[in-house]
Structures are given as structure tokens and as C-alpha cells.
Write a protein that holds these residues in place. Structure first.
Motif, PDB file in Angstrom:
ATOM      1  N   ARG A 154      -1.308  -3.053 -12.367  1.00 16.52           N
ATOM      2  CA  ARG A 154      -1.920  -3.002 -13.688  1.00 16.52           C
ATOM      3  C   ARG A 154      -0.927  -3.495 -14.730  1.00 16.52           C
ATOM      4  O   ARG A 154       0.201  -3.021 -14.816  1.00 16.52           O
ATOM      5  CB  ARG A 154      -2.365  -1.577 -14.023  1.00 16.52           C
ATOM      6  CG  ARG A 154      -3.580  -1.115 -13.253  1.00 16.52           C
ATOM      7  CD  ARG A 154      -3.884   0.346 -13.537  1.00 16.52           C
ATOM      8  NE  ARG A 154      -4.056   0.596 -14.961  1.00 16.52           N
ATOM      9  CZ  ARG A 154      -4.299   1.825 -15.460  1.00 16.52           C
ATOM     10  NH1 ARG A 154      -4.380   2.874 -14.648  1.00 16.52           N
ATOM     11  NH2 ARG A 154      -4.438   1.990 -16.762  1.00 16.52           N
ATOM     12  N   ARG A 198       2.880  -0.450 -10.587  1.00 15.72           N
ATOM     13  CA  ARG A 198       1.905   0.476 -10.026  1.00 15.72           C
ATOM     14  C   ARG A 198       0.485  -0.042 -10.183  1.00 15.72           C
ATOM     15  O   ARG A 198       0.064  -0.440 -11.280  1.00 15.72           O
ATOM     16  CB  ARG A 198       2.026   1.845 -10.691  1.00 15.72           C
ATOM     17  CG  ARG A 198       1.117   2.895 -10.105  1.00 15.72           C
ATOM     18  CD  ARG A 198       1.361   4.256 -10.704  1.00 15.72           C
ATOM     19  NE  ARG A 198       0.484   5.249 -10.119  1.00 15.72           N
ATOM     20  CZ  ARG A 198       0.496   6.536 -10.438  1.00 15.72           C
ATOM     21  NH1 ARG A 198       1.346   6.993 -11.348  1.00 15.72           N
ATOM     22  NH2 ARG A 198      -0.344   7.378  -9.863  1.00 15.72           N
ATOM     23  N   ASP A 199      -0.234  -0.042  -9.069  1.00 13.08           N
ATOM     24  CA  ASP A 199      -1.637  -0.478  -9.019  1.00 13.08           C
ATOM     25  C   ASP A 199      -1.834  -1.902  -9.549  1.00 13.08           C
ATOM     26  O   ASP A 199      -2.965  -2.301  -9.839  1.00 13.08           O
ATOM     27  CB  ASP A 199      -2.533   0.483  -9.806  1.00 13.08           C
ATOM     28  CG  ASP A 199      -2.538   1.881  -9.218  1.00 13.08           C
ATOM     29  OD1 ASP A 199      -2.323   2.005  -7.995  1.00 13.08           O
ATOM     30  OD2 ASP A 199      -2.736   2.848  -9.977  1.00 13.08           O
ATOM     31  N   PHE A 245       3.154   4.497  -4.172  1.00 17.56           N
ATOM     32  CA  PHE A 245       1.806   4.196  -4.657  1.00 17.56           C
ATOM     33  C   PHE A 245       1.467   2.759  -4.258  1.00 17.56           C
ATOM     34  O   PHE A 245       2.336   1.977  -3.873  1.00 17.56           O
ATOM     35  CB  PHE A 245       1.712   4.335  -6.182  1.00 17.56           C
ATOM     36  CG  PHE A 245       2.022   5.709  -6.710  1.00 17.56           C
ATOM     37  CD1 PHE A 245       1.064   6.703  -6.659  1.00 17.56           C
ATOM     38  CD2 PHE A 245       3.263   5.987  -7.234  1.00 17.56           C
ATOM     39  CE1 PHE A 245       1.342   7.970  -7.148  1.00 17.56           C
ATOM     40  CE2 PHE A 245       3.553   7.240  -7.723  1.00 17.56           C
ATOM     41  CZ  PHE A 245       2.590   8.245  -7.673  1.00 17.56           C
ATOM     42  N   ASP A 246       0.194   2.432  -4.406  1.00 14.17           N
ATOM     43  CA  ASP A 246      -0.207   1.037  -4.266  1.00 14.17           C
ATOM     44  C   ASP A 246       0.376   0.236  -5.424  1.00 14.17           C
ATOM     45  O   ASP A 246       0.494   0.741  -6.552  1.00 14.17           O
ATOM     46  CB  ASP A 246      -1.726   0.912  -4.279  1.00 14.17           C
ATOM     47  CG  ASP A 246      -2.375   1.575  -3.072  1.00 14.17           C
ATOM     48  OD1 ASP A 246      -1.643   1.920  -2.123  1.00 14.17           O
ATOM     49  OD2 ASP A 246      -3.607   1.755  -3.091  1.00 14.17           O
ATOM     50  N   GLY A 247       0.720  -0.986  -5.158  1.00 10.67           N
ATOM     51  CA  GLY A 247       1.261  -1.804  -6.234  1.00 10.67           C
ATOM     52  C   GLY A 247       1.696  -3.169  -5.753  1.00 10.67           C
ATOM     53  O   GLY A 247       1.297  -3.630  -4.678  1.00 10.67           O
ATOM     54  N   ARG A 265       0.840  -1.192   0.000  1.00 15.11           N
ATOM     55  CA  ARG A 265       0.000   0.000   0.000  1.00 15.11           C
ATOM     56  C   ARG A 265       0.875   1.242   0.000  1.00 15.11           C
ATOM     57  O   ARG A 265       2.056   1.194   0.362  1.00 15.11           O
ATOM     58  CB  ARG A 265      -0.905   0.011   1.234  1.00 15.11           C
ATOM     59  CG  ARG A 265      -1.749  -1.235   1.406  1.00 15.11           C
ATOM     60  CD  ARG A 265      -2.808  -1.371   0.358  1.00 15.11           C
ATOM     61  NE  ARG A 265      -3.775  -0.287   0.427  1.00 15.11           N
ATOM     62  CZ  ARG A 265      -4.793  -0.133  -0.418  1.00 15.11           C
ATOM     63  NH1 ARG A 265      -4.950  -0.996  -1.412  1.00 15.11           N
ATOM     64  NH2 ARG A 265      -5.645   0.864  -0.283  1.00 15.11           N
ATOM     65  N   GLN A 266       0.304   2.333  -0.440  1.00 16.65           N
ATOM     66  CA  GLN A 266       1.042   3.587  -0.444  1.00 16.65           C
ATOM     67  C   GLN A 266       1.496   3.929   0.978  1.00 16.65           C
ATOM     68  O   GLN A 266       0.732   3.885   1.927  1.00 16.65           O
ATOM     69  CB  GLN A 266       0.175   4.719  -0.993  1.00 16.65           C
ATOM     70  CG  GLN A 266       0.888   6.054  -1.066  1.00 16.65           C
ATOM     71  CD  GLN A 266       0.003   7.129  -1.675  1.00 16.65           C
ATOM     72  OE1 GLN A 266      -1.153   6.875  -2.017  1.00 16.65           O
ATOM     73  NE2 GLN A 266       0.530   8.328  -1.809  1.00 16.65           N
TER      74      GLN A 266
END
Length: 384
Positions: free
Chosen positions: A233, A230-231, A204-206, A112-113
Motif C-alpha cells: 500500500r 506492508r500490503d 505480513f504480506d508485502g 506472503r506472511q
């Protein structure tokens, strides 16, 4: 006297006479027939022999017909490439000379961020922070004393008990104390930043794609600590021929194939540059969460661009004559085909789009067109 019955001259004389008569008789017979034929022609009494009635020519070929229809015919665009991260963040060290205390994350672990990724030894930055705090307190005290001296000098100057020079000195002392306080505050801020740099946090979330250091290592400024997706994705960078790029738009549906797995995805963006060596462009295909794919995997993308309806005919109805695409049209109620030069477009599922040369509703020869010429008679049969 020789016997007349046995005289050779007398025996051969009639035979020679007979041989001389046959040519004369044959010539006379030929002249007679010629005169009779000429007379018959002159008077019209005799007609030339009648030729047998010509039988009607049979149809040249039995064919099947297909109508010219209007329908949506989208040519499938195929691309392939590697699965990559939408954004891969390289997390590096901002400070140097510090030892790694711990790396509390593992590769593939979601974060998490603000979550701690790497912890560095903070003994030295902590000492520097304590020193800066002391210097800041000293500067604040010096400023307080300077301001107090200035206030006293100002009160005495109203009664004339303090020279103007003393008042100016007090004012200068206050300014110097304020400057030293600002410097102490800056050093305090620097120490706080150094202290914060000992804790490398997720921006960032990732998902942790790579962990580059282990506890005990001494880091240098800019050294890579970890990589984050990141995320979480992912996307497929599909390589597509340059001629197909014009039909592609962000948001179009894509079918991604990886082995037996089929994934519904969509186009995120189309790269504005085409590789000059391969003439291939990159189409960024956004993969859904939970696709099961991982960075580095190779997959295939099938894209069907949205197009307007077009006139289509079966592919076998279009043949080539002297390099020109042609089709054979059979008018309604007729039995002779007409050759039409046509221009073709996209092909899909046994159909070909016709951009010119045919009209909707016309009937074209679907099977047997390769054996026809303009004006040939045909017999139509139902397709099997």
C-alpha cells in the motif's frame, strides 16, 4: 488779409469740435439704453433670453448583467509531495554472530506472511538445542526417580519402618528435581527461540523494498536485514497550506497527477500537526493498487472539498473601491445602478462566492462595473 479757406485755425476748429462731441453722444446713448432696459424690466414687457433646451444626458455606459445565483462552489485545494509506503517495516536480526546463508528474495518481489526472507547458519543453535534436549531428558529422569523414592518412603512411614527425617528428605528431593526440570524446560525453550531466529520470516504480506544483506555476511543484533512495504500500500504525503486543512476530511476524493498520468485516490488521514517553519500540513492520500507510482516519486494532489451551495456572481462583477469589494445592482425596470458593499468567499471557474451584500435573483453589472459610480445611468446589452 489771409485767405479764410487756407487759415489753419479755421480748418482745424471743426475737427476739434467733432472730437469733443463723440464722447458726449456715446454717454447719452448708453444712458438711453439703460433707461429703456430698466423700464422694460420694471413693466415686465421684455423677458430674459431663453436658453436652449438641455438635451437628456445619454447613458454613461453600455453594460451586461448577470443574475445572482445559488450553486455549489468548492474551492480546489492543491497539494504536492512524495509517494511513500503506508507502512514500511524494517526487518532486523534478533541474534548476532551468525553468518548469512541465503537471501531468497529480491527487491520489488511480493512476499506472503511467513515467507523466508533471510536464512542464517543454524549449526550453533542446533547444537545448543540438542544439548538442552539432553538436559531436559536428564531432569525428567531425575524427577521420576525422586518421586518413586518418595512414594516408597511414604508407604514405609505408615508402618513406622522409616524415620520422619527420611520422608522429609525424599520430599525435598522431589522438589529439587521438579525445579531442575523447569530450568531444563526453560533452556529448551531458549534454544528453540535461538533456532527460530536463524530464519527471518515476513511478518505480513508485502513487497520487498530493500534487501540489506548478502550471503556470507555475519550479522549483529538489531542489524537491518530487509525492508517491506506492508500490503504493498502506497500513499502520497501531500503538503497543503494550513488555511485549507479545515475543509478536508478522510474519504474525500482526490485527483493525483504525475506527469500525464491521472489517478483517482482518496484522503486516508489529515495530520494533526502543522509545520511551524512552512505553515504546511500533511494530508495522507491513499493510492489505489496498481497506480504505477513508486516510493520517492513526486506527485500533485487536487482536492475539491464538499461545500454547501452559496450565492455566486461573475468575478468581473466585483470591483474594489478604497479597498472595499463592491458590486453594482440594477433594479428591475430601472436604468440607474446602485452600489453595494459585498463580502466574498471562494473563487472557481470565473465565479466568486458572495457571503453578504446581495440577494438571490438580483441583477449585477457583469461587464463595465469598473467604470461605474453609484446612481449612474446604464444601457443594458445582451452578453456576447
Amino acid at each position: 488779409m489771409p485767405d479764410q479757406m487756407t487759415d489753419p485755425a479755421l480748418l482745424t476748429a471743426p475737427a476739434r469740435t467733432r472730437r469733443r462731441r463723440w464722447p458726449w453722444l456715446a454717454g447719452a446713448l448708453a444712458i438711453g439704453l439703460g433707461v429703456l432696459g430698466g423700464a422694460a424690466w420694471w413693466h415686465g414687457d421684455a423677458a430674459p433670453p431663453l436658453a436652449p433646451a438641455a438635451a437628456e444626458a445619454p447613458p454613461s455606459l453600455t453594460v451586461t448583467l448577470a443574475p445572482v445565483q445559488r450553486r455549489v462552489l468548492a474551492r480546489e485545494v492543491i497539494g504536492d509531495g512524495s509517494v511513500v509506503a503506508w507502512q514500511e517495516l524494517v526487518i532486523g536480526a534478533e541474534t548476532g554472530g551468525l553468518r548469512v546463508l541465503s537471501v531468497p528474495v529480491e527487491e520489488g518481489e511480493p512476499v506472503r506472511q511467513g515467507q523466508l526472507l533471510v536464512a542464517l547458519d543454524d549449526a550453533l543453535p542446533a547444537a545448543q538445542m540438542a544439548q538442552s534436549r539432553a538436559a531436559l531428558a536428564e531432569a525428567e529422569a531425575a524427577l521420576s526417580i525422586a518421586r518413586l523414592d518418595l512414594r516408597r518412603a511414604s508407604e514405609l512411614s505408615r508402618t513406622g519402618n522409616v524415620a520422619r527425617e527420611i520422608l522429609d528428605q525424599r520430599q525435598s528431593a522431589v522438589q529439587q528435581a521438579e525445579a531442575r526440570l523447569l530450568a531444563a524446560q526453560a533452556r529448551q525453550g531458549e534454544a528453540e527461540v535461538r533456532m527460530a531466529q536463524t530464519r527471518i520470516l515476513a511478518p505480513f504480506d508485502g513487497v520487498v523494498a530493500r534487501r540489506s544483506v548478502l550471503p556470507g555476511a555475519v550479522v549483529q543484533p538489531g542489524q537491518e536485514m530487509a525492508r517491506l512495504i506492508r500490503d504493498n500500500r502506497l500513499e502520497l504525503d501531500a503538503r497543503v497550506p494550513e488555511l485549507d486543512l479545515a475543509a478536508l476530511r478522510p474519504g474525500q476524493a482526490v485527483r493525483v497527477l504525475h506527469g500525464d498520468r491521472e489517478i483517482a485516490a482518496s484522503i486516508r488521514a489529515v495530520a494533526p500537526v502543522v509545520a511551524g517553519e512552512t505553515r504546511l500540513g500533511i494530508v495522507h492520500v491513499a493510492l489505489p493498487a496498481g497506480s504505477g507510482l513508486r516510493p520517492g516519486m513526486f506527485a500533485r494532489a487536487e482536492i475539491r472539498p464538499e461545500t454547501a451551495p452559496a450565492l455566486v456572481v461573475p468575478q468581473e462583477a466585483v470591483v474594489f473601491r478604497a479597498g472595499q469589494a463592491v458590486a453594482f445592482v440594477l433594479p428591475e425596470g430601472g436604468d440607474r445602478v446602485m452600489r453595494r458593499e459585498v463580502a466574498t468567499g471562494a473563487r472557481q471557474e470565473g465565479l466568486v462566492a458572495v457571503t453578504s451584500g446581495l440577494a438571490e435573483g438580483e441583477r449585477v453589472v457583469a461587464s463595465g462595473a469598473g467604470f461605474l459610480s453609484d446612481g449612474d445611468r446604464v444601457r443594458v446589452t445582451a452578453p456576447r
